[in-house]
Scaffold this active site. Structure first.
Site, PDB file in Angstrom:
ATOM      1  N   THR A   1       0.847  -1.189   0.000  1.00 49.00           N
ATOM      2  CA  THR A   1       0.000   0.000   0.000  1.00 49.00           C
ATOM      3  C   THR A   1       0.879   1.234   0.000  1.00 49.00           C
ATOM      4  O   THR A   1       1.729   1.395   0.872  1.00 49.00           O
ATOM      5  CB  THR A   1      -0.918   0.032   1.238  1.00 49.00           C
ATOM      6  OG1 THR A   1      -1.740  -1.137   1.231  1.00 49.00           O
ATOM      7  CG2 THR A   1      -1.815   1.260   1.222  1.00 49.00           C
TER       8      THR A   1
ATOM      9  N   LYS B   1       0.965   5.119   8.184  1.00 48.18           N
ATOM     10  CA  LYS B   1       1.561   5.437   6.887  1.00 48.18           C
ATOM     11  C   LYS B   1       0.496   5.610   5.808  1.00 48.18           C
ATOM     12  O   LYS B   1       0.522   6.561   5.023  1.00 48.18           O
ATOM     13  CB  LYS B   1       2.546   4.325   6.522  1.00 48.18           C
ATOM     14  CG  LYS B   1       3.187   4.414   5.157  1.00 48.18           C
ATOM     15  CD  LYS B   1       2.516   3.507   4.137  1.00 48.18           C
ATOM     16  CE  LYS B   1       2.609   2.034   4.518  1.00 48.18           C
ATOM     17  NZ  LYS B   1       1.963   1.167   3.507  1.00 48.18           N
TER      18      LYS B   1
ATOM     19  N   LYS C   1      -7.581   1.600  -2.156  1.00 47.95           N
ATOM     20  CA  LYS C   1      -7.080   1.106  -0.872  1.00 47.95           C
ATOM     21  C   LYS C   1      -7.060   2.214   0.180  1.00 47.95           C
ATOM     22  O   LYS C   1      -7.377   1.978   1.353  1.00 47.95           O
ATOM     23  CB  LYS C   1      -5.676   0.523  -1.052  1.00 47.95           C
ATOM     24  CG  LYS C   1      -5.016   0.023   0.239  1.00 47.95           C
ATOM     25  CD  LYS C   1      -5.765  -1.150   0.872  1.00 47.95           C
ATOM     26  CE  LYS C   1      -5.126  -1.587   2.187  1.00 47.95           C
ATOM     27  NZ  LYS C   1      -3.881  -2.340   2.019  1.00 47.95           N
TER      28      LYS C   1
END
Length: 284
Positions: A95, A238, A170
């Site tokens: 990701t 993150k 995502k």
């Protein structure tokens, strides 16, 4: 198709194991070689570098922590491009962001290498059970060709658009997960303060309108005091940072996501980043 997997962590190892069972796994690579030992015992080739792996496969799957790790695996010393032949397909299942995905695709194209961004959701449990949801960005014909690979470890596989759209989808998913997790942790905090029977709270949350993937995955672990990661808090922090960076560029307000980012930043600052995202309860 001969598939190679780079990155044998919480997610990558079980995904690679499903590929092995499907007869598709030809090689693996991990910086910490000990993580590759279970595959070596099964007769899978353990590559000495990403370049070595790329020479032996048709499809390279990358499942590492962040964009710089992907970049290193692809373009660093003994990276994938050094062993790539024209027609090789790279699938980044880590990701990061749409911008990184487009950048990877453009750079790989110079070597005749095709690219899909295909992040997953479902956590460690989904990876182990082979029930991940996979969001794929890139050429649709290439997506169709790789469906047998994705279906080896995924239950729901969705082509969401061109390169970068997998990562975009995502990040949407990660915002919802983060806010669901905050809701679960705060609901439990109030329930405990009120003296409610936590088992009965769980019964209601599992069955009523408040139920969510976060509750199904993480509430049982919270109730047992198990803070081990199915998905690390540092990784969600993150992901939320990428989402907020995009929101700021688009000049749109996402106050819930902004709050979630601040809370997960606090987790990391307090040395809790390696715990599961449900360990957010610890900073309360």
């Amino acid at each position: 198709m001969r598939v190679g997997v780079i990155g044998l962590g919480i997610m990558g190892a079980p995904m690679a194991m499903h590929l092995h069972r499907a007869g598709l796994l030809a090689a693996v690579y991990n910086r910490t070689k000990s993580k590759a030992e279970p595959f070596e015992k099964l007769g899978v080739y353990v590559a000495s570098s990403p370049a070595d792996l790329a020479q032996r496969v048709d499809v390279v799957i990358i499942m590492v922590s962040d964009a710089p790790d992907v970049e290193q695996a692809l373009f660093g010393s003994r990276g994938v491009v050094e062993g790539a032949k024209p027609g090789l397909v790279v699938v980044d299942m880590s990701t990061n962001s749409p911008e990184w995905a487009r950048r990877f695709a453009e750079r790989l194209a110079q070597y005749g290498v095709k690219f899909l961004d295909a992040p997953v959701t479902g956590g460690q449990k989904g990876a182990i059970e082979g029930t991940l949801t996979i969001m794929v960005g890139g050429d649709e014909e290439l997506f169709q060709k790789l469906l047998p690979v994705f279906k080896a470890f995924g239950k729901t596989v969705v082509h969401v658009g061109p390169v970068g759209y997998g990562q975009a989808m995502k990040l949407v998913n990660q915002i919802v997960i983060a806010l669901n997790t905050i809701a679960m942790v705060e609901g439990l905090r109030l329930a405990k303060a009120l003296g409610l029977d936590i088992d009965k709270v769980a019964q209601v949350l599992f069955s009523g309108a408040a139920k969510s993937g976060s509750i199904e995955l993480y509430l049982p672990k919270l109730l047992k005091g198990d803070l081990s990661p199915g998905f690390k808090a540092a990784h969600l922090k993150k992901d939320l940072a990428y989402a907020m960076e995009i929101a700021n560029k688009l000049n749109i307000s996402l106050p819930g996501a902004a709050l979630a980012l601040e809370l997960y930043k606090k987790m990391v600052e307090r040395g809790l980043g390696e715990l599961g995202i449900h360990a957010l309860s610890e900073i309360y």
